[in-house]
Design a protein around this motif. Structure first.
Motif, PDB file in Angstrom:
ATOM      1  N   VAL A  31       0.839  -1.203   0.000  1.00 26.76           N
ATOM      2  CA  VAL A  31       0.000   0.000   0.000  1.00 26.76           C
ATOM      3  C   VAL A  31       0.870   1.247   0.000  1.00 26.76           C
ATOM      4  N   ALA A  32       1.920   1.239   0.826  1.00 27.16           N
ATOM      5  CA  ALA A  32       2.810   2.397   0.905  1.00 27.16           C
ATOM      6  C   ALA A  32       3.491   2.645  -0.433  1.00 27.16           C
ATOM      7  N   ALA A  33       3.922   1.580  -1.119  1.00 19.40           N
ATOM      8  CA  ALA A  33       4.571   1.746  -2.425  1.00 19.40           C
ATOM      9  C   ALA A  33       3.626   2.427  -3.410  1.00 19.40           C
ATOM     10  N   ARG A  34       2.351   2.057  -3.373  1.00 22.09           N
ATOM     11  CA  ARG A  34       1.385   2.674  -4.283  1.00 22.09           C
ATOM     12  C   ARG A  34       1.186   4.152  -3.960  1.00 22.09           C
ATOM     13  N   VAL A  35       1.113   4.469  -2.670  1.00 19.47           N
ATOM     14  CA  VAL A  35       0.933   5.875  -2.278  1.00 19.47           C
ATOM     15  C   VAL A  35       2.170   6.690  -2.657  1.00 19.47           C
ATOM     16  N   TYR A  36       3.357   6.139  -2.425  1.00 18.77           N
ATOM     17  CA  TYR A  36       4.590   6.849  -2.790  1.00 18.77           C
ATOM     18  C   TYR A  36       4.657   7.079  -4.301  1.00 18.77           C
ATOM     19  N   ARG A  37       4.237   6.077  -5.062  1.00 16.14           N
ATOM     20  CA  ARG A  37       4.211   6.232  -6.521  1.00 16.14           C
ATOM     21  C   ARG A  37       3.297   7.378  -6.910  1.00 16.14           C
ATOM     22  N   ASP A  38       2.130   7.452  -6.314  1.00 15.76           N
ATOM     23  CA  ASP A  38       1.184   8.514  -6.650  1.00 15.76           C
ATOM     24  C   ASP A  38       1.713   9.889  -6.270  1.00 15.76           C
ATOM     25  N   LYS A  39       2.591   9.950  -5.270  1.00 14.01           N
ATOM     26  CA  LYS A  39       3.203  11.217  -4.882  1.00 14.01           C
ATOM     27  C   LYS A  39       4.381  11.592  -5.780  1.00 14.01           C
ATOM     28  N   GLY A  40       4.829  10.649  -6.610  1.00 11.78           N
ATOM     29  CA  GLY A  40       5.998  10.895  -7.443  1.00 11.78           C
ATOM     30  C   GLY A  40       7.297  10.542  -6.763  1.00 11.78           C
ATOM     31  N   TRP A  41       7.237   9.847  -5.625  1.00 16.63           N
ATOM     32  CA  TRP A  41       8.445   9.450  -4.896  1.00 16.63           C
ATOM     33  C   TRP A  41       8.921   8.108  -5.455  1.00 16.63           C
ATOM     34  N   ARG A  42       9.522   8.138  -6.610  1.00 14.80           N
ATOM     35  CA  ARG A  42       9.801   6.900  -7.331  1.00 14.80           C
ATOM     36  C   ARG A  42      10.799   6.001  -6.617  1.00 14.80           C
TER      37      ARG A  42
ATOM     38  N   HIS B 276       4.176  -8.105  -9.523  1.00  9.87           N
ATOM     39  CA  HIS B 276       3.492  -7.277 -10.518  1.00  9.87           C
ATOM     40  C   HIS B 276       3.677  -5.803 -10.193  1.00  9.87           C
ATOM     41  N   ARG B 277       3.526  -5.441  -8.939  1.00  7.98           N
ATOM     42  CA  ARG B 277       3.705  -4.042  -8.531  1.00  7.98           C
ATOM     43  C   ARG B 277       5.130  -3.587  -8.833  1.00  7.98           C
ATOM     44  N   PHE B 278       6.100  -4.438  -8.533  1.00  8.96           N
ATOM     45  CA  PHE B 278       7.501  -4.109  -8.784  1.00  8.96           C
ATOM     46  C   PHE B 278       7.743  -3.913 -10.279  1.00  8.96           C
ATOM     47  N   GLY B 279       7.158  -4.795 -11.098  1.00 12.02           N
ATOM     48  CA  GLY B 279       7.307  -4.666 -12.542  1.00 12.02           C
ATOM     49  C   GLY B 279       6.679  -3.395 -13.078  1.00 12.02           C
ATOM     50  N   ASP B 280       5.532  -3.012 -12.518  1.00 16.20           N
ATOM     51  CA  ASP B 280       4.881  -1.777 -12.973  1.00 16.20           C
ATOM     52  C   ASP B 280       5.768  -0.558 -12.735  1.00 16.20           C
ATOM     53  N   LEU B 281       6.496  -0.561 -11.635  1.00 14.11           N
ATOM     54  CA  LEU B 281       7.389   0.567 -11.368  1.00 14.11           C
ATOM     55  C   LEU B 281       8.521   0.618 -12.395  1.00 14.11           C
ATOM     56  N   ASP B 282       9.025  -0.553 -12.805  1.00 16.05           N
ATOM     57  CA  ASP B 282      10.020  -0.576 -13.886  1.00 16.05           C
ATOM     58  C   ASP B 282       9.417  -0.054 -15.187  1.00 16.05           C
ATOM     59  N   TRP B 283       8.206  -0.500 -15.491  1.00 16.71           N
ATOM     60  CA  TRP B 283       7.547  -0.048 -16.718  1.00 16.71           C
ATOM     61  C   TRP B 283       7.367   1.462 -16.712  1.00 16.71           C
ATOM     62  N   GLU B 284       6.935   1.996 -15.598  1.00 17.47           N
ATOM     63  CA  GLU B 284       6.680   3.433 -15.523  1.00 17.47           C
ATOM     64  C   GLU B 284       7.963   4.255 -15.604  1.00 17.47           C
ATOM     65  N   ARG B 285       9.110   3.625 -15.372  1.00 16.41           N
ATOM     66  CA  ARG B 285      10.397   4.309 -15.576  1.00 16.41           C
ATOM     67  C   ARG B 285      10.890   4.158 -17.013  1.00 16.41           C
ATOM     68  N   GLY B 286      10.112   3.497 -17.866  1.00 17.94           N
ATOM     69  CA  GLY B 286      10.539   3.294 -19.242  1.00 17.94           C
ATOM     70  C   GLY B 286      11.530   2.159 -19.392  1.00 17.94           C
ATOM     71  N   GLU B 287      11.405   1.103 -18.570  1.00 16.65           N
ATOM     72  CA  GLU B 287      12.298  -0.050 -18.615  1.00 16.65           C
ATOM     73  C   GLU B 287      11.480  -1.310 -18.880  1.00 16.65           C
ATOM     74  N   PRO B 288      10.973  -1.492 -20.104  1.00 18.26           N
ATOM     75  CA  PRO B 288      10.066  -2.614 -20.369  1.00 18.26           C
ATOM     76  C   PRO B 288      10.711  -3.984 -20.214  1.00 18.26           C
ATOM     77  N   ALA B 289      11.974  -4.130 -20.590  1.00 19.00           N
ATOM     78  CA  ALA B 289      12.614  -5.440 -20.477  1.00 19.00           C
ATOM     79  C   ALA B 289      12.708  -5.873 -19.020  1.00 19.00           C
ATOM     80  N   GLU B 290      13.089  -4.957 -18.133  1.00 22.33           N
ATOM     81  CA  GLU B 290      13.162  -5.272 -16.721  1.00 22.33           C
ATOM     82  C   GLU B 290      11.771  -5.575 -16.156  1.00 22.33           C
TER      83      GLU B 290
END
Length: 510
Positions: A193-204, A229-243
């Motif tokens: 939950v905290a990771a999702r909230v931090y993501r929404d704040k832009g705290w990558r 899945h959550r971890f992979g989404d953070l990679d995707w959102e950084r523009g790292e599709p292979a990771e």
């Protein structure tokens, strides 16, 4: 390189944890050997006890077990609450909309036996989960607040509040609820939950570190899959599709029925040009359950490949999925508004999304969608405040940045437009098969900022005409041109409307 080390560490942690769990299971517990492994229903109950997701077979086993139990003991209000909550989870996670009316009946039966005012917290939390599945965030908030009065130190109450406040766009309340949640519970679900909230704040970086901790601490199969899945989404959102694909693959090995991981992998495969594999994943996820969101994504991928007939079929499937969900009480105004803005009637999109805004659904997603719909309807000036609101909370969304940049471009605010469209591509150059190419074309059309720099830095007050104002006749003309073009073109075409030349009315970019 840092990302790769993090991924290797996460993989090692997962493998170690899995092997350790297997070793522990083989250790004899007494003279009669090891205890028998818990059955699927017991595993689902154990997951629910710690607020973790259950795999679909386990969830189905729990539902069947509670239904059998209640046939002989219909006065057990707690079992009715467990059954209703399990149905709500199945509906939300697997797009099984037929499960939602069953959830409501079970939860209402629980409340008939023991009213909410008499302390039926389990049924209240079940109703909050059901309302969340239906995207009715006001009802979810109200049920969770009532549960909070009864069980203020139960961490799952605060998670329900975070979900509801996020949907309503009350981010101050989200932060306060997260602080309370983490003071009560520090397990893997709280970290997720905290990771999702931090993501929404832009705290990558904070989001990535916390998501990694959630992967390392996860226990059950479905819980590990969700964390990966959550971890992979953070990679995707950084523009790292292979990771990202590495994490999605691991999640799907653990839980092949994890639909979000399958859809996310399709998105990342498309970014790498592996479109046949991406379309295969989209077909699979849509066969497992109708989803307007995933059908829209598949349609836009087909459209980007020039396959108009196949794209049209997916857009029709998206509308059919939305109708089916609506019939089960699920609010589908956001995906329908996005569809109408880009592929249908932008004025209809404005009508739907404006009504959502007035009903109190004022999160970042709604603000972005409403701003874009207004722009597509030729109302760029009205659109800009919503686009600014979508980007102000901190979420590093390339879609939000691109939408804001196109609105600014239409208004002749070429410096801000150059900044925001460029930022979209810096965040994730693959963010959409239709809009990423449109963003690159828009940035090329904007060109480089004019020589001389901003007036406030050079002191040459009159040296750069029209800087940062957008009030000239050229800006007005650009707005009119972009708005009319955007309203009549498809999603990809909208990215090329109203392009200003590098020398006309432009402000300085970043």
């Amino acid at each position: 390189m840092g990302s790769e080390r993090r991924k290797n560490a996460a993989v090692a942690t997962l493998v170690t944890a899995t092997l350790a769990a297997g070793v522990i299971a083989m250790v004899p517990r007494g003279p009669e050997g090891p205890r028998p492994a818990p059955g699927p229903a017991a595993r689902a109950r154990a997951a629910a006890a710690v607020g973790a997701p259950a795999a679909l077979p386990e969830l189905n086993a729990l539902i069947a077990e509670r239904e059998r139990w209640l046939r002989g003991r219909p006065g057990d209000e707690e079992s009715w609450a467990v059954l209703g909550t399990a149905y709500a989870e199945r509906g939300a996670r697997f797009a099984d909309w037929d499960a939602l009316p069953r959830a409501e009946r079970a939860l209402r039966r629980s409340l008939e036996l023991v009213p909410a005012a008499d302390g039926n917290t389990e049924a209240l939390l079940g109703l909050a989960a059901l309302a969340g599945a239906r995207q009715d965030f006001r009802a979810a908030r109200d049920h969770a607040r009532q549960a909070l009065k009864q069980r203020p130190r139960r961490w799952t109450v605060h998670r329900a509040l975070i979900d509801a406040y996020s949907g309503l766009g009350d981010y101050k309340a989200v932060a306060a609820s997260l602080e309370k949640l983490t003071s009560l519970y520090a397990g893997p679900q709280a970290r997720g939950v905290a990771a999702r909230v931090y993501r929404d704040k832009g705290w990558r970086e904070d989001a990535a570190a916390t998501a990694y901790d959630a992967v390392a601490a996860a226990e059950g199969i479905a819980e590990r899959a969700a964390a990966l899945h959550r971890f992979g989404d953070l990679d995707w959102e950084r523009g790292e599709p292979a990771e990202a694909i590495e994490s999605y693959d691991l999640a799907l090995r653990l839980d092949p029925g994890h639909r979000p991981a399958l859809a996310s992998r399709a998105r990342a495969l498309a970014a790498l040009g592996r479109t046949d594999e991406a379309l295969r994943d989209y077909r699979t996820v849509l066969e497992r359950g109708p989803s307007a969101e995933y059908a829209l994504e598949a349609g836009e991928l087909y459209e980007s490949l020039g396959l108009g007939e196949e794209a049209g079929a997916q857009y029709a499937a998206a509308l059919a999925a939305a109708r089916r969900a609506t019939a089960a009480g699920v609010n589908q105004e956001l995906p329908l508004g996005r569809y109408e803005a880009d592929h249908g009637d932008p004025e209809e999109a404005v009508r739907r999304l404006s009504a959502e805004w007035e009903r109190g659904r004022r999160g970042m997603e709604t603000a972005d969608a409403l701003g874009w719909a207004l722009f597509r309807a030729g109302r760029a000036k009205e659109a800009l405040p919503y686009a600014k609101r979508a980007t102000k909370e901190g979420l590093r969304s390339p879609l939000f940045s691109y939408h804001r940049g196109e609105i600014e471009r239409a208004l002749g605010l070429y410096g801000p437009a150059r900044r925001d469209i460029g930022q979209a591509l810096r965040i994730n150059p693959y963010f959409s098969p239709l809009l990423a190419p449109a963003a690159r074309a828009a940035l090329t059309a904007l060109g480089e900022p004019p020589a001389g720099g901003p007036r406030k830095l050079t002191g040459r007050e009159g040296a750069v005409r029209g800087f940062g104002t957008g009030s000239s006749s050229g800006a007005s003309s650009a707005s009119s041109s972009a708005s009319s073009s955007g309203a009549s073109s498809g999603a990809g075409g909208s990215g090329q409307s109203g392009a200003g030349s590098s020398g006309s009315g432009a402000g300085a970019g970043r």
